[in-house]
Design a protein around this motif. Structure first.
Motif, mmCIF file in Angstrom:
data_model
loop_
_atom_site.group_PDB
_atom_site.id
_atom_site.type_symbol
_atom_site.label_atom_id
_atom_site.label_comp_id
_atom_site.label_asym_id
_atom_site.label_seq_id
_atom_site.Cartn_x
_atom_site.Cartn_y
_atom_site.Cartn_z
ATOM 1 N N GLN A 126 0.823 -1.209 0.000
ATOM 2 C CA GLN A 126 0.000 0.000 0.000
ATOM 3 C C GLN A 126 0.858 1.260 0.000
ATOM 4 O O GLN A 126 0.610 2.206 -0.758
ATOM 5 C CB GLN A 126 -0.918 0.001 1.227
ATOM 6 C CG GLN A 126 -1.669 1.295 1.452
ATOM 7 C CD GLN A 126 -2.379 1.316 2.787
ATOM 8 O OE1 GLN A 126 -3.584 1.141 2.857
ATOM 9 N NE2 GLN A 126 -1.633 1.540 3.863
ATOM 10 N N GLU A 127 1.891 1.286 0.854
ATOM 11 C CA GLU A 127 2.756 2.459 0.927
ATOM 12 C C GLU A 127 3.512 2.667 -0.376
ATOM 13 O O GLU A 127 3.699 3.816 -0.812
ATOM 14 C CB GLU A 127 3.733 2.307 2.099
ATOM 15 C CG GLU A 127 3.079 2.384 3.465
ATOM 16 C CD GLU A 127 2.299 3.667 3.655
ATOM 17 O OE1 GLU A 127 2.869 4.757 3.483
ATOM 18 O OE2 GLU A 127 1.101 3.589 3.979
ATOM 19 N N GLN A 128 3.936 1.606 -1.007
ATOM 20 C CA GLN A 128 4.625 1.733 -2.290
ATOM 21 C C GLN A 128 3.674 2.261 -3.356
ATOM 22 O O GLN A 128 4.059 3.097 -4.204
ATOM 23 C CB GLN A 128 5.187 0.374 -2.712
ATOM 24 C CG GLN A 128 6.042 0.428 -3.977
ATOM 25 C CD GLN A 128 7.257 1.306 -3.813
ATOM 26 O OE1 GLN A 128 7.993 1.186 -2.835
ATOM 27 N NE2 GLN A 128 7.480 2.210 -4.759
ATOM 28 N N GLU A 129 2.440 1.817 -3.331
ATOM 29 C CA GLU A 129 1.440 2.286 -4.281
ATOM 30 C C GLU A 129 1.176 3.777 -4.102
ATOM 31 O O GLU A 129 1.104 4.531 -5.087
ATOM 32 C CB GLU A 129 0.149 1.488 -4.096
ATOM 33 C CG GLU A 129 -0.931 1.788 -5.115
ATOM 34 C CD GLU A 129 -2.148 0.914 -4.909
ATOM 35 O OE1 GLU A 129 -2.619 0.309 -5.884
ATOM 36 O OE2 GLU A 129 -2.641 0.830 -3.759
ATOM 37 N N LEU A 130 1.050 4.232 -2.842
ATOM 38 C CA LEU A 130 0.820 5.648 -2.584
ATOM 39 C C LEU A 130 2.030 6.494 -2.977
ATOM 40 O O LEU A 130 1.873 7.606 -3.495
ATOM 41 C CB LEU A 130 0.488 5.860 -1.103
ATOM 42 C CG LEU A 130 -0.850 5.293 -0.616
ATOM 43 C CD1 LEU A 130 -1.018 5.555 0.877
ATOM 44 C CD2 LEU A 130 -2.009 5.892 -1.393
ATOM 45 N N GLN A 131 3.230 5.969 -2.744
ATOM 46 C CA GLN A 131 4.436 6.712 -3.118
ATOM 47 C C GLN A 131 4.538 6.868 -4.629
ATOM 48 O O GLN A 131 4.881 7.945 -5.143
ATOM 49 C CB GLN A 131 5.671 5.996 -2.571
ATOM 50 C CG GLN A 131 6.978 6.734 -2.829
ATOM 51 C CD GLN A 131 7.017 8.103 -2.173
ATOM 52 O OE1 GLN A 131 6.684 8.234 -0.992
ATOM 53 N NE2 GLN A 131 7.428 9.116 -2.911
ATOM 54 N N ASN A 132 4.233 5.811 -5.350
ATOM 55 C CA ASN A 132 4.256 5.895 -6.809
ATOM 56 C C ASN A 132 3.223 6.887 -7.314
ATOM 57 O O ASN A 132 3.494 7.665 -8.249
ATOM 58 C CB ASN A 132 4.006 4.517 -7.416
ATOM 59 C CG ASN A 132 5.124 3.533 -7.120
ATOM 60 O OD1 ASN A 132 6.247 3.925 -6.810
ATOM 61 N ND2 ASN A 132 4.817 2.243 -7.196
ATOM 62 N N ARG A 192 -7.776 3.947 -11.439
ATOM 63 C CA ARG A 192 -8.491 2.797 -12.006
ATOM 64 C C ARG A 192 -8.075 1.472 -11.362
ATOM 65 O O ARG A 192 -8.913 0.596 -11.134
ATOM 66 C CB ARG A 192 -8.256 2.744 -13.516
ATOM 67 C CG ARG A 192 -9.180 1.788 -14.252
ATOM 68 C CD ARG A 192 -8.983 1.915 -15.750
ATOM 69 N NE ARG A 192 -9.193 3.271 -16.220
ATOM 70 C CZ ARG A 192 -10.398 3.789 -16.481
ATOM 71 N NH1 ARG A 192 -11.478 3.037 -16.316
ATOM 72 N NH2 ARG A 192 -10.500 5.023 -16.912
ATOM 73 N N ASP A 193 -6.812 1.314 -11.056
ATOM 74 C CA ASP A 193 -6.320 0.034 -10.529
ATOM 75 C C ASP A 193 -5.977 0.095 -9.047
ATOM 76 O O ASP A 193 -5.293 -0.796 -8.530
ATOM 77 C CB ASP A 193 -5.083 -0.402 -11.316
ATOM 78 C CG ASP A 193 -5.394 -0.660 -12.788
ATOM 79 O OD1 ASP A 193 -6.510 -1.140 -13.068
ATOM 80 O OD2 ASP A 193 -4.532 -0.362 -13.631
ATOM 81 N N LEU A 194 -6.449 1.113 -8.353
ATOM 82 C CA LEU A 194 -6.158 1.218 -6.924
ATOM 83 C C LEU A 194 -6.948 0.187 -6.131
ATOM 84 O O LEU A 194 -8.097 -0.133 -6.465
ATOM 85 C CB LEU A 194 -6.509 2.616 -6.414
ATOM 86 C CG LEU A 194 -5.584 3.769 -6.821
ATOM 87 C CD1 LEU A 194 -6.095 5.080 -6.244
ATOM 88 C CD2 LEU A 194 -4.154 3.518 -6.356
ATOM 89 N N ASN A 195 -6.325 -0.301 -5.059
ATOM 90 C CA ASN A 195 -7.010 -1.251 -4.170
ATOM 91 C C ASN A 195 -7.423 -0.569 -2.875
ATOM 92 O O ASN A 195 -7.283 -1.139 -1.794
ATOM 93 C CB ASN A 195 -6.086 -2.431 -3.873
ATOM 94 C CG ASN A 195 -5.766 -3.241 -5.101
ATOM 95 O OD1 ASN A 195 -6.639 -3.504 -5.930
ATOM 96 N ND2 ASN A 195 -4.511 -3.634 -5.254
ATOM 97 N N THR A 196 -7.916 0.632 -2.972
ATOM 98 C CA THR A 196 -8.314 1.391 -1.789
ATOM 99 C C THR A 196 -9.482 2.304 -2.137
ATOM 100 O O THR A 196 -9.952 2.321 -3.277
ATOM 101 C CB THR A 196 -7.124 2.209 -1.246
ATOM 102 O OG1 THR A 196 -7.504 2.837 -0.035
ATOM 103 C CG2 THR A 196 -6.696 3.262 -2.246
#
Length: 280
Positions: A126-132, A192-196
């Motif tokens: 999750q943190e990597q996704e938010l950072q990207n 579109r591809d977020l899991n949140t």
């Protein structure tokens, strides 16, 4: 003679009423004697006590425990067997004395090799996704010279993307400007591809809406503005509605000073927050 008889009768009456105390005192004395006798008759069988203690001790020594990766208890009660030898064998750092505690802030090889739990893996992902996401949006703002219209920040609740009302709406209106579509489309492609969950919040200043406004008050205006952004994501970009929520807060959550024009302009905004679903 009559007076003496009356006095004698009164004393006899008083003595008769207090006789229950004698019976009560006898009862308490008997109870005391009873418990003393019971205590004197009781006797702890030390032999049986030793047998039970030894049996429990042997049971715990021979059983496996779920603690310390299921290695169980050691040869003595309270001693835990570990896969790694104690630190006082060969290879110990001589600079660390016997009484020096380990540095809790320094990672050890065991910490590096320890596998992560499923929750820890999800949190890191999750943190990597938010950072990207933060990096992509920041770069987009710089490339399109939108520093005065869009602001992005990493907050405890999630990644916050703040859009000025001048960028999205005409004054006092909730319909989106045509110029806002490219930026909202870019955000939609990232969502579109977020899991949140993505939260969309509308905010206004404290100036009441005009008499000829189509909206009752700032509560309705802020809610309709948030809804306009949400409908763009759902109707135009066809995003999944399960991943969104929206609300209007009017002027109840200002970020600027409503007594100045610059502060009021800062308060008129739409905040899009990519929420953190997991906490460390």
């Amino acid at each position: 003679m009559s007076r003496r008889s009356k006095r004698r009768g009164k004393r006899e009456t008083i003595d008769h009423r207090d006789r229950w105390m004698i019976t009560y005192a006898d009862l308490i004395t008997l109870l005391l004697i009873f418990f003393v006798i019971m205590y004197a008759m009781s006797n702890l069988d030390s032999g049986k006590y030793d047998v039970v203690t030894q049996s429990l001790q042997n049971t715990f020594n021979a059983s496996d425990s779920i603690l310390e990766l299921g290695e169980g208890l050691g040869e003595k009660p309270g001693q835990t067997i570990t896969e790694t030898p104690p630190s006082d064998v060969q290879g110990e750092d001589p600079s660390k004395g016997e009484g020096n505690p380990p540095d809790s802030g320094t990672a050890t090889p065991d910490d590096d090799n320890k596998p992560l739990t499923e929750r820890e893996e999800q949190f890191r992902s999750q943190e990597q996704e938010l950072q990207n996401l933060f990096n992509v949006i920041t770069q987009y703002i710089e490339d399109n010279k939108l520093e005065n219209q869009i602001f992005v920040a990493d907050k405890p609740q999630g990644l916050s993307i703040t859009l000025s009302d001048r960028f999205l709406f005409d004054q006092g209106q909730a319909a989106l400007k045509d110029g806002a579509a490219p930026t909202l489309s870019k955000l939609a492609s990232l969502f579109r591809d977020l899991n949140t969950v993505v939260s969309i919040e509308g905010h206004t200043d404290n100036v009441p809406v005009g008499a000829n406004s189509a909206y009752t008050d700032n509560w309705q205006l802020s809610g309709e503005r948030a809804l306009s952004v949400l409908r763009f994501f759902l109707d135009t970009e066809k995003l999944n509605p399960d991943g969104f929520q929206y609300a209007g807060y009017a002027d109840t959550r200002p970020t600027g000073d409503n007594t100045t024009a610059a502060g009021r302009q800062k308060n008129r905004r739409v905040e899009i927050t990519v929420l953190r679903q997991l906490q460390p």
